[in-house]
Scaffold this active site. Structure first.
Site, short mmCIF file in Angstrom:
data_model
loop_
_atom_site.label_atom_id
_atom_site.label_comp_id
_atom_site.label_asym_id
_atom_site.label_seq_id
_atom_site.Cartn_x
_atom_site.Cartn_y
_atom_site.Cartn_z
N CYS A 155 2.46 -8.50 6.60
CA CYS A 155 1.13 -7.94 6.73
C CYS A 155 0.16 -8.86 7.47
O CYS A 155 -0.96 -8.48 7.78
CB CYS A 155 0.56 -7.62 5.35
SG CYS A 155 0.70 -8.97 4.19
N CYS B 228 0.84 -1.20 0.00
CA CYS B 228 0.00 0.00 0.00
C CYS B 228 0.89 1.26 0.00
O CYS B 228 1.95 1.29 0.62
CB CYS B 228 -0.87 0.02 1.24
SG CYS B 228 -2.10 -1.29 1.29
FE1 SF4 Z 1 -2.20 -1.29 3.62
FE2 SF4 Z 1 -1.54 -2.57 5.87
FE3 SF4 Z 1 -0.59 -0.09 5.35
FE4 SF4 Z 1 -3.19 -0.47 5.96
S1 SF4 Z 1 -1.38 -0.82 7.31
S2 SF4 Z 1 -2.38 0.85 4.34
S3 SF4 Z 1 -3.57 -2.42 4.91
S4 SF4 Z 1 -0.13 -2.03 4.24
#
Ligand code: SF4
Length: 233
Positions: free
Chosen positions: A229, A203
């Protein structure tokens, strides 16, 4: 394959396959999985691993490919997904979180990823993946042992206890050099961010370019102790 296999059967199947396929090519591993699981086989792709999608569809044309559309992706990643859906023989399935980013912001406050990335990943990645994988007996992922110290013991075939299914990592043994050669030899569509200094792409708020000397995943969740993740827990 019967959908009634119990944990002991699945563990035995994974152990036997892992031993037999340890030195097999990635294409042979995918072909075995397709024969074993038929339509019960799916690829999970972040679109940072389009080489995996390319080789999977070459060995198993029409294969389902799950993409987690977290709402926080780079525009380049969404563009790569759309190009892959057009160009390759895949059934591309985008899974979205239960809440939009705006709904999540309203319930948990803005930028949850900057305060509690584990909670944000649980909501936007882990839960959607669980939902997306439910109809399948086995899933293919693009993890490689050399990517990170947390991935050195990845097996080609493993029992995924969390989901009671088989987890297949056909390129577990590949080096970055092999990935690069496969991409070049097959003219694989790749996320253009790889031409812009990124070596691991997730992300947008949680991804930066790695610094010289850092491991390829060091730019993920930089500043937090987090390295995964939760999808592969
Ligand atoms: Fe994406 Fe995880 Fe970052 Fe949220 S915490 S934006 S789901 S990578």
């Amino acid at each position: 394959m019967s959908s009634t296999l119990v944990e002991a059967d699945l563990r035995a199947l994974a152990d036997e396959a892992d031993a037999r396929l340890a030195d097999a090519s990635a294409a042979e591993i995918v072909a075995w999985a397709r024969e074993q699981f038929g339509d019960g086989l799916v690829v999970a792709s972040s679109m940072a691993d389009t080489h995996l999608v390319h080789l999977a569809q070459a060995a198993a044309p029409g294969i389902d490919v799950l993409f987690l559309d977290t709402g926080y992706h780079f525009a380049e990643t969404i563009g790569t997904r759309d190009a892959v859906a057009q160009a390759y023989q895949v059934n591309l399935i985008s899974i979205t979180p239960r809440q939009t980013v705006a709904e999540q912001d309203a319930e948990y406050g803005p930028k949850l990823h900057a305060r509690s990335p584990d909670q944000c990943c649980a909501l936007r990645k882990v839960e959607p993946l669980e939902r997306g994988l439910k109809p399948y007996a086995a899933w293919i992922n693009g993890m490689r042992r050399e990517e990170s110290p947390t991935r050195t013991d990845i097996r080609v075939a493993d029992y995924d206890a969390k989901r009671n299914m088989i987890k297949i990592s056909p390129i577990a043994a590949w080096t970055q050099g092999q990935v690069d050669a496969y991409i070049e030899d097959n003219q694989v569509l790749i996320n253009p961010l790889f031409f812009d200094g990124y070596t691991s792409i997730g992300c947008e708020p949680c991804t930066r370019r790695p610094l010289p000397g850092e491991d390829p995943r060091a730019g993920r969740w930089a500043g937090f102790g987090k390295t995964e993740c939760g999808l592969h827990a």
